[in-house]
Structures are given as C-alpha cells and as structure tokens.
Scaffold this motif. Structure first.
Motif, short mmCIF file in Angstrom:
data_model
loop_
_atom_site.label_atom_id
_atom_site.label_comp_id
_atom_site.label_asym_id
_atom_site.label_seq_id
_atom_site.Cartn_x
_atom_site.Cartn_y
_atom_site.Cartn_z
N VAL A 121 -52.67 -11.25 3.05
CA VAL A 121 -51.23 -10.41 3.12
C VAL A 121 -51.81 -10.66 4.51
N CYS A 122 -52.26 -9.10 4.65
CA CYS A 122 -52.08 -8.83 6.09
C CYS A 122 -53.00 -9.30 7.09
N LEU A 123 -53.26 -10.05 7.10
CA LEU A 123 -53.92 -11.10 7.99
C LEU A 123 -52.83 -12.02 8.14
N GLY A 124 -51.74 -12.93 7.13
CA GLY A 124 -51.49 -13.69 7.56
C GLY A 124 -49.94 -13.04 8.56
N THR A 125 -49.70 -11.89 8.22
CA THR A 125 -48.32 -10.81 9.07
C THR A 125 -48.76 -10.98 9.87
N ALA B 125 -44.74 -4.41 9.41
CA ALA B 125 -44.13 -5.24 8.55
C ALA B 125 -45.30 -4.53 7.82
N ILE B 126 -46.27 -4.24 7.15
CA ILE B 126 -47.32 -4.39 6.36
C ILE B 126 -47.15 -2.17 5.83
N VAL C 196 -39.67 -8.91 5.61
CA VAL C 196 -40.77 -9.72 5.75
C VAL C 196 -42.00 -8.37 4.69
N GLY C 197 -41.68 -6.61 5.23
CA GLY C 197 -42.73 -5.91 4.76
C GLY C 197 -41.99 -5.88 3.43
#
Lengths: 640, 238
Positions: free
Chosen positions: A237-241, A290-291, A588-589
C-alpha cells in the motif's frame, strides 16, 4: 547594527508570518514536555517496570513524535526560506555579505525556536496536571499521578529542541551563504516542467494498492500468516500510494487536460494545470501525507477501540468476584456460610457445569484448541451465565448462537485477547462425534482462571449435552459475586480451607491479567496523544507546503483578476486546487486506514464500527477546519 | 480633434479624479483632479516621468483600483456605482488588458491562454474557433497554438497577450508599457500590430509608455507631471 540586533528586529517584524508555525511549535514543546515528564513520573515507572511492553510503546511513541516534529520543522523552515528569498536577494543587492545575512537568518530562526521553548515549556508544565489526570483515567487505576515539575524532563527537552534549532539555524546559514543573487530575486519565477506519463508505473501503483487491500481484508478468511500479511499489505500500500500520486494521478490529470469538454467548464483548466504541472515536485508530499493520515486515523481509532476492548474484556476475564470448583452441596453451603460471616455480602452464585474433551478439526492446518482440549457446555449454561452477569445484548447473542443438532458454537477462551483464526463453518470431532461450527463469538464463561481459562468453549444443544453426561465426568464451577471483591483476600483463604484441593480449585479476584488492561489503557492514551501531534504536524507541514505554492501562483491569480476573473471565481478555483493537494491525499489515507482497521477487527474478532466512525468523523472535522483556514490564507496570498 | 472625431461617442471619461496613497503614515497625492475623455477609435498614449501616476491612472481607467475622489465613466456607466462582480464582467467582456510582463499563465498553451476570458465567461470555445483562427492569423502565431509561453520569445508572448485582449472584441484596450520589456525590433512589430488593431478593427487603445517612438504610433498624447495633465494633444505627423 549587529547581526543579533538585526535578527531580533526581523523576528519582531515578521512575527505575523510566523504566527501559525510558532503556535504549532509551542504546542509541540508543551506536549513533548508532558510526554517526557510522564516517563520520569514515579507511578508511571512502577507501572512500566511491571510491563515491558509499556516501556517499549512509550519509547517508540517518543521516537515517532520527535521524527514527526523534525519533519514538520524541516518543511516549514523551507517554506519561510522560500517566502523570504526575495528579501535575502535585496540584502545581497545592497552589498551585505552572504555570510552576514546567513548569520542574521540563522540567529532569527534560533530566536524563534527559543521563543517557542520559553512559551511552550511553562504552558506544558501548567497543563501537566490535566495530562496526568487524563493518564490516570485512561489506565483505569485508582492511583494518583502526583504533579511535580520534572527537572530531568525540562533539561531533556531543552537539550533536544536546542539541538534541532541549532541544526536548522546552520541549515539556514549555509543555504543563504551558497545562494546566488539572481536566483534569490527570481525565486518565484521558477518554471515547472511537464510531468512524464509512465503508464506501467501508474497501473502497478493501483494494482499494488488493490492487492494490499485484498490481502488486508481477507487476512482471517484466508488464514494468512499474520506478520507476513500485515507487512506485505503495509509495503504494497505504501509503495502503491507513491506510484498512485507520482504516476497514476499524472495520467488521470493529463487525460482530463486533454478532455476539452471537461477542462473548459468552470475554468477547471486553471486548477487542473496548476496541480498537473506541480505533481512532479509535489507527489512525494502528497503520498507522504496520505500515509501519515492513514497512520493517524488508524492510531486514533485503534486507541479508542483498545479502550472499548479493554472495558468489554474485563468481564470476559473476570466475570466473578472469585470462583471455585466443587459440586458437593456441603462445600457450597459452607462457603456461603463463610461469606455471610465475613464483611462481604453475597450477591449471587452462578453454577456452571461442563466437560473437558479432546477436539480435532477435520480440515484445519493450525491448532485451534490449547493442547487440543476444550470445554463443552450446554446452551442453557451459557444462557444462565449471560443472565447472571446481565451481559449486554444477551438476547441478540443468545438468539444467534443457539445450536441445532450436530452444531456447536465456538466461544474463544478468556485467556486469549484475540484470535486470528476463523472457525465458523469448520467441522470438528469431539468425543467421537462430528460437529459443524455455527458461530464464532466471545462471551464470558469461566473467566481467565488457571488451566480452564485457556480452553476454548464449545456450546452444544441441551439434548446432546444430556446424552454426553452419561459417559463423561462433569465439572462444576461456582462463580461467586460479592461486595468489595478487591478486599477479599482473607475470605479467599478461608474458602480455600473449605474447598477440597485448596488454592488449586479456588480462583481469587486479583490476578495478573489486570495489568494487561492497564497496558491497553496506556496504549490508548499514547495512541490518542500521538494522533494529536501527528494531526497537528502533518496538517501543518502540508499547510506550509501548499502556501508556498501560493507564492508561485500569486502572479497568475493577479493577472486573472486583471482580465476579469471575479473574487468568487478565483475563490472557487483556489478551493478546488487546495482540495486536490490537501483533501485528496487525506481521503486516500482514510481509505487505507479503513482497510487497516478491518484487519485489526478481523484479528481481534470484534466490530469497532463506532470507534472507527468516530475516529474518521473527528479527523474529517479537523481536516475541514484546516482546509478552510488554508484556503482562506491561500486566497489572501493570491488575491490581496 | 477633427470634426469627424468629435462626433464620435465618448468611450471613457475621467471626472475630477484624485488618487492618494498613505505611505509610512504620510499621505501621498498621486493624481490631482484629472479631467479628460477618450472617444471611440482613438489611440491615446499616456506619457510622463517615473512616478507621475501614469500606471495608477491606467489602473483606475481599467477599474483595477478605485479613485480617492472623482469617478471614471465607461460607456456612460460610472465605476463608482458598480459592484465587484459587474466590474469583473466589464473587465472580462469590454476591456482588453496588455501588460509589460505579458501576464500569461505559464502552464497553459497559447490557445488556452487566449481562450481564458471566454472560459471565465462560461462560453463554449468551439463557438469561437473561427475568431481564434482569425486572431492567431493577425498575430502570426497560428503554428504555435499548442506551445506553452515558456517556448516563445518575449515578442511572441506579448502577441499572445494582445490576442487574448482581442478575443472578446473589447471596446477599449488598455496597455501598460506593452513594449517596455522588448527589444526595439520586437517592440516595433508590436506597435505596428496595435496600429493595425486601431485602424483596421476600429479599437480604442490607451497605452502607458515611456517611449516617444511608441507614442507616435497613436494619434493623441496625454502628458502627466506631478499628478496633473501638463499637455493633451494630437500626435504631430511627420
């Protein structure tokens, strides 16, 4: 004029610009003081000594707090530097050496830092009474956290913050020193470049996020390895964001810009282009926001849930004041007699009967039952227990779990806080018969007592239970409820003398499990506390970042005003543009955090709908306030 | 002023205009009791030394600022009685602005920059396709319509700005030092373009300029000094 005097004068003149920054710094200093003071508090030290996890949690929180604060200071410092580049350029133009200007700016930023300590520290000390009161309440302990000014905490705070401020002062000094006059004067005229479209990267980003979500929401159903599943969800999810904001959003915006019908409506072309052309520089901040937003909402909601979970679980672990095993009428009579002779009053006794049997799941890889043994009881026994405890929603629960022939209801043991395994619909054999698990719940039964407390409970129909009775040895646990159970030590000793087997068959009120709930209380408190600083720092970072964009947009909006764009129209454009850069990453977050919370729900087998909703609503409320304030200030900067 | 010109309608009029600023607690009178009018089809240059109030006057005529006293009447309507929204509409539909530093949106291509006033007015660009092509032909940038300003020279950028000012067929074009940022060759080209717009398309133009050459492209010069009109007369031909 000396560097120091000049820096002091500049600080005084620019205090209005620094208003928000100073406010956040003051709050940060005040909260950080309380946080450090808590770690030096005697009562807290005693608590942490009993529970290593608390110490680790508070250390981690302290570290994260500091990182967030540094992240915030670094970005806002960059904003102020950008805002004043022209001013620096003018000083250079007047012939003042770059090292002298650098010195002035370094001293000014240091003075600002010192000012935040001077205001924030007394404020922190003043608020520590409230802070410790809340901490005491959060851990549900009837202990006082006495208010003392912790000199160790004061010293630690001054040292850490001074180091940060000195570091920032040096950074400013070197940045001014290496700056070139022409770049400073043209600082706001920098052109942005067209972002490149990278379709594979964009789509990989979306696939990674969706993949992460799928793993996250199916962690229990598919029985994934918990650590592996959460790590892969987190990384994906982090990479995707990052890829979502860096590539996918670029693709979407470029499509919108090419769509004549869309872009020409309501002057969307302005915010669309501004956002698109700035993505190349901005996407990292958007992804980071977002993260961080996801972490904040999750930390906040989990903290609320932990509190609720702890409150709900105390009754699972300790449903009675004390309990003992015996089905001899005489023993029971004697126990009652002893209670009546003591200073306590008997409120009631819940007699529950059950067997201990061997279990075997037919299609399950993981072991579900401790030593493959479990308690089997009848539906009436559970019904009686829930009635006795006046358990909340008992009617609904009882209705839901009533087993038919060849069906069992699985009740998780009181010793396990949460199980990641999903047994509903599984088949298992007990005592030579095969049953299907109808429901999977957690309700109080034996409490967390030695040996029996670790066993899961299988509820079967009364008819089937009666049939089993003939071949197995029935155990009877007497759950006793009395007044003032906290002071029942003497009584328990007397009861132990009566009950055959003594202390092995008598389970007193005070047990070690209570400490685990105090720990949950501390986690709850730290979680809330960290969330507040997270929110403040994340939003403020973004706040300054977006305002520095306003500096770049200023000329453009002035021009638009000149060619006939009304204030209302500029306002509309600004509000959408700010939403794209502020609300979008936060939405998104929030979606990320909903998935994260669903994972926690599955693992703990509880529904935290209320806590999640209140976390999100509160977060949304704070975002709205920040967003409106930010858009207003943006407007002020571009349309004065 | 010829008999023919005097018969033309007044397009804009300054009546008893005063403008002052307060700087460091001191009141600075920039414009003092200005009275003049401009007729349709005129090409007026406002000249004068630095700080005489030329640009301030232009901003007042364009409704970008309000006078301390007096009024500006455009097309028989006083700015003083107009709301901010109406003022924006006038700027958008009836006035065309050209600035020294072009003032284009750097991230929009030439076509979108020119179309901006239309978009602000919620008009459909496809209905203006012919006008756009005609304007691009006039400014000679038909092949550059998909390029962004940063890919154009200063002279080209100024032409885009002029095209933008022309799109709505404005009654009056206000230009603030339109060639102040250009080399003499590009400056000449721009002034010729203004002349064409004035003569062939019958547009009224008021420009602020420092340059005599540039002023000579027009037909009337107003000299300002210390906030008052020192001279106001026709450009001598030859």
């Amino acid at each position: 004029m000396s560097c120091f005097k000049l820096a002091f004068k500049l600080l005084k003149d620019n205090l209005k610009i620094y208003e928000h920054y100073l406010m956040v710094l003051v709050v940060t200093v005040a909260t950080y003081y309380n946080f450090v003071a808590m770690r030096y508090n005697e009562t807290y030290i005693q608590l942490a000594n009993r529970l290593q996890s608390t110490a680790i949690a508070s250390f981690t929180c302290g570290f994260v707090l500091l990182c967030t604060v540094i992240f915030f200071m670094w970005h806002s410092n960059g904003f102020f530097f950008k805002q004043r580049q022209k001013e620096i350029g003018l000083y250079l133009l007047m012939g003042i050496s770059s090292s002298k200007i650098g010195m002035v700016f370094a001293i000014e930023s240091f003075l600002l830092g010192a000012l935040s300590i001077v205001i924030g520290l007394p404020l922190g000390i003043l608020f520590s009474k409230l802070f410790f009161m809340l901490l005491g309440k959060a851990v549900s302990l009837n202990v006082e956290f006495p208010l003392t000014i912790s000199f160790k905490a004061v010293l630690q705070l001054i040292i850490i913050f001074t180091l940060i401020f000195v570091f920032l002062a040096f950074k400013n000094y070197f940045e001014v020193k290496k700056s070139q006059l022409i770049n400073m004067l043209n600082a706001t005229k920098k052109n942005s470049t067209v972002p490149k479209l990278n379709y594979p990267k964009g789509f990989i980003g979306v696939i990674l996020i969706i993949g992460g979500y799928i793993i996250g929401v199916n962690v229990r159903q598919q029985e994934f390895d918990l650590l592996l599943a959460s790590m892969s969800t987190l990384i994906m999810v982090c990479l995707g964001t990052y890829l979502l904001f860096g590539s996918f959003l670029t693709i979407i915006l470029s499509k919108l810009i090419k769509n004549v019908k869309f872009k020409y409506k309501n002057v969307r072309i302005i915010w669309l282009n501004n956002t698109f052309f700035r993505l190349k520089i901005n996407y990292k901040t958007l992804a980071m926001t977002a993260i961080l937003a996801a972490s904040t909402v999750t930390a906040f909601s989990i903290s609320l849930s932990f509190k609720q979970f702890a409150d709900d679980n105390i009754i699972m672990e300790s449903p009675y004041s004390f309990s003992y095993i015996s089905n001899e009428a005489e023993v029971k009579q004697n126990v009652e007699k002893v209670i009546n002779e003591s200073k306590h009053q008997l409120i009631g006794v819940n007699e529950i009967s059950f067997f201990v049997v061997d279990t075997k799941y037919l299609n399950k890889k993981h072991r579900i039952d401790h030593k493959n043994q479990a308690i089997v009881t009848s539906y009436s026994e559970i019904e009686k227990t829930l009635e006795f405890l006046n358990f909340k929603n008992k009617e609904i629960i009882l209705d839901k779990i009533r087993p038919k022939e060849n069906e069992v209801t699985f009740v998780l043991n009181a010793n396990t806080i949460a199980s990641p395994f999903f047994v509903k619909g599984e088949e298992l054999s007990m005592n030579g018969r095969v049953y299907t698990v109808k429901e999977d719940i957690k309700v109080p039964f034996t409490g967390n007592i030695p040996t029996l407390g670790r066993k899961n409970i299988y509820v079967i129909s009364d008819k089937e239970y009666d049939e089993l009775k003939t071949s197995l040895l029935e155990i009877t646990l007497n759950g006793v409820s009395i007044t003032n159970p906290e002071e029942s030590e003497d009584l328990i000793s007397k009861v132990a003398e009566i009950v055959p087997g003594g202390f092995e068959k008598v389970y007193p009120y005070i047990s070690q499990y209570v400490w685990e709930y105090y720990a949950l209380g501390i986690f709850f408190f730290l979680g809330l506390f960290i969330s507040v600083v997270f929110i403040l720092a994340t939003f403020s970072t973004l706040y300054f970042k977006i305002l520095s964009n306003a500096l770049l947009d200023r000329d453009q909006y002035i021009m638009l005003k000149k060619i006939g764009m009304s204030r209302k129209e500029v306002e509309k454009t600004v509000y959408v543009q700010v939403a794209m850069e502020f609300i979008l990453p936060i939405i998104v977050g929030i979606i990320h955090s909903i998935v994260a919370m669903s994972m926690v729900e599955q693992i703990m087998n509880v529904k935290f709908t209320l806590q999640i909703s209140s976390g999100i609503v509160l977060f949304a409320l704070i975002i709205t306030i920040f967003y409106l304030r930010l858009s207003k200030n943006y407007m002020k900067m571009v349309y004065q | 002023m010829s008999a023919m010109e005097s018969m033309k309608n007044k397009i804009i009029e300054a009546r008893g205009i005063f403008k002052s600023f307060t700087i460091g607690g001191k009141k600075l009178e920039v414009l003092k009791n200005l009275n003049f009018s401009v007729n349709e089809g005129e090409f007026v240059s406002i000249m004068g030394p630095s700080g005489c109030g030329k640009s301030t006057l232009l901003y007042l005529l364009g409704g970008l600022d309000i006078p301390t006293q007096g009024e500006v009447i455009f097309n028989s309507n006083s700015y003083n009685t107009m709301k901010e929204k109406d003022m924006s509409l006038i700027r958008r539909r009836q006035l065309g602005f050209v600035f020294q530093f072009y003032n284009l949106v750097p991230n929009l291509n030439v076509e979108d920059n020119i179309l901006l006033p239309l978009l602000l007015d919620d008009k459909k660009p496809k209905h203006y396709e012919k006008d756009l092509k005609k304007i691009l032909d006039i400014i000679g940038l038909n092949n550059w319509r998909k390029h962004t300003p940063r890919e154009l020279s200063g002279g080209q950028q100024q032409r885009v700005a002029i095209a933008r000012a022309l799109l709505f067929e404005p009654k009056l074009i206000l230009a603030d030092e339109p060639i102040g940022n250009l080399d003499s060759k590009s400056g000449d080209e721009i002034m010729k373009l203004f002349k064409t717009i004035n003569k062939e398309f019958d547009k009224t133009i008021i420009q602020v300029t420092h340059s005599n050459e540039s002023a000579n492209y027009g037909n009337r010069i107003i000299y300002l000094r210390d906030g008052v009109i020192e001279k106001d007369g026709a450009v001598k031909v030859g």
